[in-house]
Design an enzyme around this catalytic site. Structure first.
Site, PDB file in Angstrom:
ATOM      1  N   GLU A 288       0.845  -1.200   0.000  1.00  0.00           N
ATOM      2  CA  GLU A 288       0.000   0.000   0.000  1.00  0.00           C
ATOM      3  C   GLU A 288       0.877   1.246   0.000  1.00  0.00           C
ATOM      4  O   GLU A 288       1.821   1.342   0.789  1.00  0.00           O
ATOM      5  CB  GLU A 288      -0.919   0.019   1.226  1.00  0.00           C
ATOM      6  CG  GLU A 288      -1.961   1.113   1.128  1.00  0.00           C
ATOM      7  CD  GLU A 288      -2.866   1.193   2.366  1.00  0.00           C
ATOM      8  OE1 GLU A 288      -4.035   1.546   2.211  1.00  0.00           O
ATOM      9  OE2 GLU A 288      -2.382   0.915   3.472  1.00  0.00           O
ATOM     10  N   GLY A 421       3.344   2.058  10.859  1.00  0.00           N
ATOM     11  CA  GLY A 421       3.059   1.477  12.160  1.00  0.00           C
ATOM     12  C   GLY A 421       2.606   0.043  12.020  1.00  0.00           C
ATOM     13  O   GLY A 421       2.990  -0.827  12.792  1.00  0.00           O
ATOM     14  N   ALA A 422       1.779  -0.203  10.983  1.00  0.00           N
ATOM     15  CA  ALA A 422       1.277  -1.551  10.701  1.00  0.00           C
ATOM     16  C   ALA A 422       0.589  -1.510   9.349  1.00  0.00           C
ATOM     17  O   ALA A 422       0.316  -0.434   8.803  1.00  0.00           O
ATOM     18  CB  ALA A 422       0.317  -2.016  11.789  1.00  0.00           C
ATOM     19  N   MET A 423       0.286  -2.695   8.799  1.00  0.00           N
ATOM     20  CA  MET A 423      -0.385  -2.795   7.500  1.00  0.00           C
ATOM     21  C   MET A 423      -1.369  -3.939   7.527  1.00  0.00           C
ATOM     22  O   MET A 423      -1.036  -5.059   7.914  1.00  0.00           O
ATOM     23  CB  MET A 423       0.656  -2.990   6.395  1.00  0.00           C
ATOM     24  CG  MET A 423       0.056  -3.206   5.012  1.00  0.00           C
ATOM     25  SD  MET A 423      -0.932  -1.782   4.483  1.00  0.00           S
ATOM     26  CE  MET A 423      -2.119  -2.594   3.402  1.00  0.00           C
ATOM     27  N   ASN A 425      -2.787  -6.116   5.566  1.00  0.00           N
ATOM     28  CA  ASN A 425      -2.880  -7.195   4.576  1.00  0.00           C
ATOM     29  C   ASN A 425      -3.863  -8.267   5.062  1.00  0.00           C
ATOM     30  O   ASN A 425      -3.770  -8.736   6.198  1.00  0.00           O
ATOM     31  CB  ASN A 425      -1.512  -7.848   4.372  1.00  0.00           C
ATOM     32  CG  ASN A 425      -0.397  -6.835   4.224  1.00  0.00           C
ATOM     33  OD1 ASN A 425      -0.410  -6.005   3.336  1.00  0.00           O
ATOM     34  ND2 ASN A 425       0.569  -6.905   5.133  1.00  0.00           N
ATOM     35  N   HIS A 456      -7.007  -1.180  15.293  1.00  0.00           N
ATOM     36  CA  HIS A 456      -7.096  -0.479  14.011  1.00  0.00           C
ATOM     37  C   HIS A 456      -6.972  -1.458  12.837  1.00  0.00           C
ATOM     38  O   HIS A 456      -7.791  -1.440  11.912  1.00  0.00           O
ATOM     39  CB  HIS A 456      -5.983   0.577  13.952  1.00  0.00           C
ATOM     40  CG  HIS A 456      -5.995   1.420  12.713  1.00  0.00           C
ATOM     41  ND1 HIS A 456      -6.478   2.708  12.714  1.00  0.00           N
ATOM     42  CD2 HIS A 456      -5.580   1.172  11.441  1.00  0.00           C
ATOM     43  CE1 HIS A 456      -6.364   3.214  11.489  1.00  0.00           C
ATOM     44  NE2 HIS A 456      -5.814   2.293  10.704  1.00  0.00           N
ATOM     45  N   GLU A 457      -5.977  -2.314  12.889  1.00  0.00           N
ATOM     46  CA  GLU A 457      -5.730  -3.228  11.766  1.00  0.00           C
ATOM     47  C   GLU A 457      -6.810  -4.294  11.647  1.00  0.00           C
ATOM     48  O   GLU A 457      -7.169  -4.694  10.530  1.00  0.00           O
ATOM     49  CB  GLU A 457      -4.351  -3.881  11.906  1.00  0.00           C
ATOM     50  CG  GLU A 457      -3.187  -2.904  11.950  1.00  0.00           C
ATOM     51  CD  GLU A 457      -3.208  -1.894  10.823  1.00  0.00           C
ATOM     52  OE1 GLU A 457      -3.612  -2.249   9.695  1.00  0.00           O
ATOM     53  OE2 GLU A 457      -2.841  -0.735  11.069  1.00  0.00           O
ATOM     54  N   HIS A 460      -9.757  -2.938   9.873  1.00  0.00           N
ATOM     55  CA  HIS A 460      -9.528  -2.901   8.424  1.00  0.00           C
ATOM     56  C   HIS A 460      -9.942  -4.192   7.734  1.00  0.00           C
ATOM     57  O   HIS A 460     -10.199  -4.189   6.520  1.00  0.00           O
ATOM     58  CB  HIS A 460      -8.042  -2.670   8.139  1.00  0.00           C
ATOM     59  CG  HIS A 460      -7.664  -1.236   7.987  1.00  0.00           C
ATOM     60  ND1 HIS A 460      -8.350  -0.361   7.176  1.00  0.00           N
ATOM     61  CD2 HIS A 460      -6.640  -0.523   8.529  1.00  0.00           C
ATOM     62  CE1 HIS A 460      -7.769   0.829   7.227  1.00  0.00           C
ATOM     63  NE2 HIS A 460      -6.726   0.756   8.037  1.00  0.00           N
ATOM     64  N   GLU A 479      -9.318   4.461   6.283  1.00  0.00           N
ATOM     65  CA  GLU A 479      -8.530   4.870   7.450  1.00  0.00           C
ATOM     66  C   GLU A 479      -9.340   5.606   8.506  1.00  0.00           C
ATOM     67  O   GLU A 479      -9.115   5.426   9.695  1.00  0.00           O
ATOM     68  CB  GLU A 479      -7.350   5.732   7.000  1.00  0.00           C
ATOM     69  CG  GLU A 479      -6.400   5.024   6.041  1.00  0.00           C
ATOM     70  CD  GLU A 479      -5.789   3.759   6.647  1.00  0.00           C
ATOM     71  OE1 GLU A 479      -5.919   3.528   7.859  1.00  0.00           O
ATOM     72  OE2 GLU A 479      -5.166   2.998   5.884  1.00  0.00           O
TER      73      GLU A 479
END
Length: 1005
Positions: A288, A421-423, A425, A456-457, A460, A479
Site C-alpha cells: 500500500e 506502524g502496521a499494514m 494485509n 485499528h488493523e 480494516h 482509514e
C-alpha cells in the site's frame, strides 16, 4: 494501515464516562427547502455566517410544538445552505452607470461611420494574422500532419506507448493471478512468474497494466509469445494487438526477475542481528498504496479486485507466510522447498502479502479462525499479549458487524524493519515490532499503544479489505473508519485502558491541521503517485474518525451500527465511494435528516466551522463561518456546514421553537458537549467571562472533556487573532485547581508550544522567566507528590509522564536529580532495578546530557531486545546538546548503519525539540534531501513528519525565506507537495503570533 506517529504515542481511544448522565439532544441544521416560497427580500443574509438551530441537554419532547420546530429547522437550514443563489441574484442586479462628464456625445452618423471603418480594419488584420505564412507563397500550404508522437508517450524501446493516462483503462479486468516467486536472500534478488486470467469487457487492441523495476524476460498471451512495451515514468507496461480482442477471458503469462527492494515498499529485504551477534536476513512486503507492481506485474488499482494463488520457493531454514493458509509444501532440488497457499478471497492488489523469514509463532483458535502472532526467535516471549488482544478484538468485531471474519486464519507478524506502524494485509497483518510486542516490564501505556494498533488493523479486515474504497480520493473510508472503530472497540473490550483522553487529543490534532489553508477535503481529487501518498495524513485518519464520531452522536437508537452493517453486507467484496456509506446510513435512519446532505458538507469541503455565540439577555444568536488560522490568503471562504450542535448550561434549560431562549437564571452556556462535534466555539466577551468565572468557582461544573476543549479552543482562537492572549491567560488562571489529565495535558501542550517558539527564537530571557523566575509551568502543573514509583492507572501515568518530562527538560527543582538517581540505580543493578516504563524516556533524557550517560544509553540501544525500551533510548540519545553527537546520530539514522533508517523521522523530531540541534537538523535535511527522498516516498507520512519537525518552530523572516528558497530552487524533489505549503504557512503563523503577543507575554511574566 497505521501511520507511525513519530511525534507522540499513536492516537488511542475515545468515549469517556461523563459526569453528565443525560445525553445531549442534537439538532441537524438541514439543507431542505421550506414547504412554501420565500421572497428574497424577506431573508436577511449575514456574510459568511448564518443562524443555527440547536437543542440542549435536558430538553423535554416538544410534543405539540414539534411541527413548528421542524418547519423552523427547514427554514433555518435554507438560509444556512442555499444563501448563494439569492445573494448572487441581488449582486447581479447592479449595472455600471454612465459617467456624466462634460464631453458632448458624437452624432449618430459619425458613430456609424466610425464603427464601420474599425470593423473593416480589424477584419483585414484578423485575416492576415490567422492565415499561415505559406498562403501567399508559390507552393501554398502543405496539409497538417499531427504525428502520434504528440499524443502518445514514447516507451523504453522507442516505440509509441498506447496509453496516455496514469489510471489504467477500464476495458480489461483481472479475474485471477497465479504467482510463483523465488527470493534469493543471499543475492537479494528474486525470480517471478505471474499468470493472469483477464476479462476483456470492451473490445480493445491493448492490455495495459503496472510494472516497476523489473526485468521482464518473456511474455505470452494465450500461449503465444508477444512483445511488451514499457513506459517507466508511469510504471506501466502494455501489449499491443493487431486486431481488437473480443469480449471474453484470456491468459497472460509474464516471467521476470528483480532485485529485492532496499526501501520499505514492494518486496523488500530486511535484516537484524540476533543476540548471538549473527546477522539474519528476511524478505517482506509492503504494497500500500502503489507497490504491488514492484513485486509482480498487475493491475495495481484498488478497484481491480481479483483472487490470488501464491507459491513461494525458499530455503529449508526459512518459513513463508501469505494471506491464506498453506496448502502443501513440495521438496525441490538443491535443498529448496515450495510452499503453496490456498486461493484467496477476492481482494485488491495492495492487500496481497508474503514473507520469507526465520520466525516463530504462537497460535490460538477463536471464532473458527486460527489467530497467530509471529516474531524473531529472540522475542518469542513478547507475543502473548498481542495474541490475547487480537483474539478478544476479533470476537468483538464479528459480533459488532454481524459479519464474521471470512478467512480461516489471521497472522500478526512483527517485522524488524518496517516503516509504517502496521499494514492490514488480509490474513497477514504486518507490524513494527514496537507496535506488536510487549515485554514483561511494559507499562499499561505501552499496552495501550499495542492494543490501539491491533484494533485499528483488525477493523480494516472489514473496512478496507471486505469493502474497499474505489480510488484513493476516498482513502478516509478505510482509514477514518478503522481509526474510529479502534477507539470504539477498545472502549468496550478494554475499559481499564481508559484511553478516551487520547481520542480527544486526536480530534484536537485534526482540528489544528484542518485550520490551515493548505489543508484539503476529506475526499479530494487524487491522480499522481505523490498525491496518493499525501492522502495518508491527519485529515484522512483523525478527521475521518472525528466526523464519524459526530455522526454516531447525531444518530439515535443504534442507527449508526445498523447502517454500517447494511453497508458491509451490501458492498461485500466490492468497492465503494463516500456516497454509498451515506446511502446505507440514510436507509436505516428514522430521523428527519439526509445523512448524505449533512455529511457531504464535512467531506467535500476542507476545514471546519467556527460557531460564534452571542447572547443578548435571554436571546442567543449563533453564526458560523469557515475557520482559518490565517484567513488573509484564503482560497475557500464560502463553505457552510450542516452542524449538529449540542450544548450544556448551569440549569440544563430547553429552547422553544426556532429560537434559543434561555431562562433568566441561566448564567453560562457551553456549546459542543464533550467536544463530539468537529468544530470550535467562540463566545462574546460576557460568554467567556461567565464560563471562566464558573470554572474558577468549581472546575467540575463542566466535564473534563469540555474543560480541555475550552482550553484548546481559546488557544486556537488566540492564534487566529480572534481573542487576545490576555483572554487566554484569564482562562488559564482557573487551571491551578485542575486535577484531571485531559485539561492539564492540553494546557501543558499549548504552553509548551509557546515555550519552544520562544526558545528557538532565542528569546532566552522571556523563556527563562516563563520557567524559572515565575516557575509558572511548575507551580501550575507540577502538583506536590508526583510519584516516581510504579503506577497502574493509565490516566495518572499519562499525566505524570507529561509533567515530569517537561519539568526535567526545564531543570526545575529536583526533577533532574531524581531522574539521575533512578538511572544510576538501574544501571548499577545490571538493569534489574526497574524504571517505571512511563518515566523511562524522561529518565533516559536526563542521563543523555552527560558523556558517560550517553555512552551507556548507546550501548543499551545496540543490545536491547525490548522495542519500547529501545525507542525511548533512541529519543534520549537524540536529545543531547552535544553537536558532535547530534551530527553522528543524524548520519547513522539516515544511512541505517547503526540506527535503523525507519527511525530517521523520529530522530529528526527529537533533535528539533532542543535549541542545540534544531538548526543542524534543518541543514542536514536540506543537504541530504535527495537521499531522504530516495529512502522515503515523496509525499509519504515519513516525509511529512521530517519536514514539519524541521520547520514548524521557525518564526523569523530569515527562516521563512530560507525555506521558500529551498523548495523553489530548480530540481528540488517534492517542491509541489502539500506539506511544503503547510510548512510555509505554519512559519508565517508563528511569525504573526510572535509579533502580536510578545509584548503581552513580557508584561504577564
Amino acid at each position: 494501515s497505521v501511520l507511525t506517529n513519530l511525534i507522540a504515542p499513536l492516537p488511542r481511544n475515545m468515549i469517556e464516562n461523563s459526569m453528565f448522565e443525560e445525553e445531549p439532544d442534537v439538532v441537524d441544521l438541514a439543507k431542505e427547502s421550506p414547504s412554501y416560497p420565500i421572497d428574497s427580500d424577506d431573508v436577511v443574509y449575514e456574510p459568511r455566517s448564518s443562524r443555527l438551530l440547536v437543542r440542549g441537554l435536558g430538553e423535554n419532547d416538544l410534543d405539540e410544538d414539534e411541527e413548528d420546530y421542524e418547519s423552523s429547522a427547514r427554514l433555518l437550514g435554507l438560509s444556512f445552505m442555499n444563501r448563494s443563489s439569492n445573494q448572487r441574484s441581488v449582486a447581479s442586479s447592479y449595472t455600471r452607470q454612465q459617467h456624466s462628464g462634460s464631453c458632448s456625445k458624437p452624432s449618430t452618423k459619425t458613430t456609424v461611420v466610425g464603427v464601420l471603418i474599425l470593423v473593416l480594419v480589424a477584419s483585414m488584420f484578423m485575416v492576415i494574422y490567422f492565415l499561415p505564412g505559406c498562403t501567399f507563397t508559390r507552393k501554398g500550404c502543405q496539409k497538417t500532419n499531427l504525428t502520434m508522437d504528440s499524443i502518445y508517450p514514447i516507451s523504453t524501446s522507442g516505440e509509441l506507448f498506447p496509453w496516455t493516462e496514469l489510471r489504467l483503462p477500464p476495458s480489461v479486468h483481472p479475474v485471477h493471478y497465479n504467482i510463483s516467486l523465488h527470493p534469493n536472500l543471499a543475492l537479494m534478488t528474486f525470480q517471478g512468474c505471474v499468470s493472469i486470467l483477464v476479462q476483456v469487457l470492451h473490445e480493445t487492441k491493448n492490455i495495459v497494466l503496472h510494472s516497476s523495476d523489473m526485468n521482464i524476460s518473456k511474455v505470452t498471451f494465450e500461449g503465444k509469445e508477444v512483445h511488451v512495451l514499457e513506459y517507466k515514468p508511469w510504471q506501466q507496461i502494455a501489449i499491443k494487438f493487431p486486431e481488437d480482442l473480443k469480449k471474453g477471458q484470456y491468459v497472460l503469462n509474464i516471467n521476470y526477475t528483480a532485485k529485492l527492494s532496499n526501501s520499505y515498499d514492494g518486496f523488500y529485504n530486511s535484516s537484524y542481528v540476533d543476540t548471538n551477534g549473527t546477522k539474519r536476513v528476511l524478505a517482506a512486503t509492503q504494497f500500500e498504496p502503489l507497490a504491488a507492481r514492484k513485486a509482480f506485474p498487475c493491475f495495481d488499482e484498488p478497484a481491480f479486485k481479483s483472487t490470488f494463488t501464491i507459491k513461494m520457493t525458499r530455503e529449508r531454514k526459512y518459513i513463508s507466510l501469505s494471506n491464506m493458509p498453506k496448502v502443501k509444501t513440495t521438496d525441490l532440488k538443491n535443498g529448496l522447498q515450495e510452499d503453496e497457499f490456498e486461493k484467496s478471497v477476492k481482494m485488491s492488489n495492495y492487500l496481497v502479502a508474503f514473507i520469507v523469514a526465520e520466525f516463530i509463532g504462537v497460535s490460538n483458535n477463536v471464532s473458527k479462525t486460527m489467530v497467530s502472532v509471529y516474531a524473531i526467535p529472540d522475542k518469542k516471549d513478547q507475543v502473548q499479549y498481542a495474541l490475547d488482544t487480537a483474539c478478544k478484538l476479533l470476537e468483538f468485531y464479528n459480533t459488532f458487524f454481524e459479519n464474521d471474519y471470512p478467512l480461516s486464519k489471521l497472522d500478526l507478524v512483527a517485522i524488524p524493519d518496517f516503516l509504517a506502524g502496521a499494514m492490514e494485509n488480509w490474513g497477514l497483518i504486518t507490524f513494527r515490532e514496537t507496535t506488536l510486542l510487549v515485554g514483561n516490564n511494559s507499562s499499561s501505556i505501552d499496552k495501550q499503544l499495542v492494543t490501539s494498533v491491533i484494533a485499528h488493523e483488525l477493523a480494516h479486515q472489514w473496512f478496507g479489505n471486505l469493502v474497499t474504497m474505489r480510488w484513493w480520493n476516498d482513502l478516509w473510508l478505510n482509514e477514518g473508519f478503522a481509526t474510529y472503530m479502534q477507539y470504539m472497540s477498545i472502549e468496550t473490550v478494554f475499559p481499564d485502558l481508559n484511553i478516551d483522553t487520547e481520542f480527544l487529543n486526536v480530534r484536537f490534532k485534526a482540528l489544528t491541521k484542518d485550520a490551515l489553508n493548505s489543508s484539503h477535503p476529506v475526499s479530494t481529487v487524487v491522480s499522481t503517485p505523490e498525491q496518493v501518498e499525501e492522502m495518508f495524513d491527519s485529515v484522512s485518519y483523525e478527521k475521518g474518525a472525528s466526523i464519524l464520531l459526530m455522526l454516531n452522536a447525531t444518530l439515535t437508537d443504534g442507527e449508526f451500527r445498523k447502517g454500517v452493517i447494511e453497508y458491509l453486507q451490501k458492498y461485500n467484496l466490492s468497492n465503494t465511494e463516500s456516497e454509498d456509506l451515506w446511502n446505507s446510513l440514510s436507509q436505516v435512519s428514522k430521523q428527519n435528516l439526509s445523512v448524505s446532505e449533512m455529511m457531504n458538507t464535512w467531506t467535500v469541503h476542507k476545514g471546519f466551522p467556527l460557531v460564534t455565540v452571542k447572547r443578548n439577555g435571554t436571546q442567543v444568536t449563533l453564526t458560523q463561518e469557515h475557520f482559518l488560522l490565517n484567513a488573509e490568503n484564503s482560497t475557500d471562504d464560502s463553505s457552510l456546514w450542516h452542524i449538529p450542535l449540542t450544548y450544556v448550561n448551569d440549569s440544563c434549560s430547553f429552547l422553544s421553537s426556532s429560537t434559543l431562549k434561555l431562562p433568566d437564571q441561566v448564567k453560562w452556556l457551553k456549546f459542543n458537549f464533550k467536544n463530539d462535534g468537529f468544530y470550535i466555539v467562540h463566545y462574546d466577551e460576557e460568554g467567556w467571562k461567565n464560563l471562566i468565572d464558573a470554572l474558577k468557582g468549581d472546575v467540575n461544573v463542566l466535564s473534563c472533556k469540555d474543560r480541555a476543549a475550552l482550553i484548546n479552543n481559546i488557544f486556537t482562537l488566540s492564534s487566529s487573532g480572534k481573542v487576545s492572549f490576555r483572554q487566554v491567560l484569564n482562562l488559564m488562571d482557573y487551571i491551578r485547581n485542575e486535577t484531571e489529565t485531559a485539561p492539564l495535558t492540553e494546557a501543558l501542550f499549548q504552553l509548551g508550544q509557546i515555550y519552544m517558539l520562544l526558545d528557538k527564537r532565542s528569546e532566552l530571557n522571556l523563556a527563562s522567566r516563563m520557567t524559572v523566575d515565575t516557575a509558572f509551568i511548575y507551580n501550575t502543573f507540577l502538583m506536590a507528590g508526583q510519584s516516581w514509583d510504579l503506577e497502574s492507572s493509565v490516566s495518572k501515568m499519562t499525566l505524570r509522564s507529561a509533567l515530569l518530562e517537561m519539568a526535567c527538560s526545564l531543570n526545575i527543582r529536583n526533577c533532574s536529580t531524581q531522574a539521575k538517581h533512578l538511572f544510576d540505580q538501574w544501571f548499577t543493578s545490571n538493569k534489574t532495578s526497574l524504571i517505571p516504563s512511563d518515566l523511562m524516556r524522561t529518565v533516559f533524557k536526563v542521563a543523555a546530557q552527560t558523556d558517560e550517560g550517553w555512552g551507556k544509553l548507546l550501548d543499551t540501544y545496540k543490545h536491547s531486545i525490548n522495542d519500547q525500551e529501545k525507542r525511548k533510548t533512541l529519543e534520549a540519545l537524540a536529545s543531547t546538546q552535544d553537536i558532535r553527537k547530534i551530527i553522528w546520530i543524524l548520519q547513522k539514522s539516515l544511512d541505517g548503519s547503526e540506527i535503523q533508517t525507519q527511525e530517521f523521522p523520529l530522530v529528526i523530531n527529537a533533535i528539533c525539540k532542543n535549541f542545540a540541534g534544531y538548526l543542524y537538523a534543518w541543514d542536514f535535511v536540506k543537504e541530504n534531501w535527495d537521499k531522504i527522498t530516495q529512502k522515503f516516498p515523496v509525499g509519504s507520512f515519513a516525509i511529512q513528519s521530517i519536514l514539519m519537525s524541521a520547520t514548524s518552530q521557525f518564526s523569523t523572516k530569515t527562516h521563512l525565506t530560507e525555506t521558500q528558497n529551498f523548495f523553489t530552487s530548480p530540481g528540488t524533489k517534492g517542491s509541489q507537495m502539500r506539506i511544503v505549503r503547510e510548512a510555509i504557512e505554519t512559519i508565517k503563523l508563528n511569525m504573526r503570533w510572535m509579533e502580536k503577543n510578545l509584548n503581552t507575554l513580557q508584561r504577564w511574566l
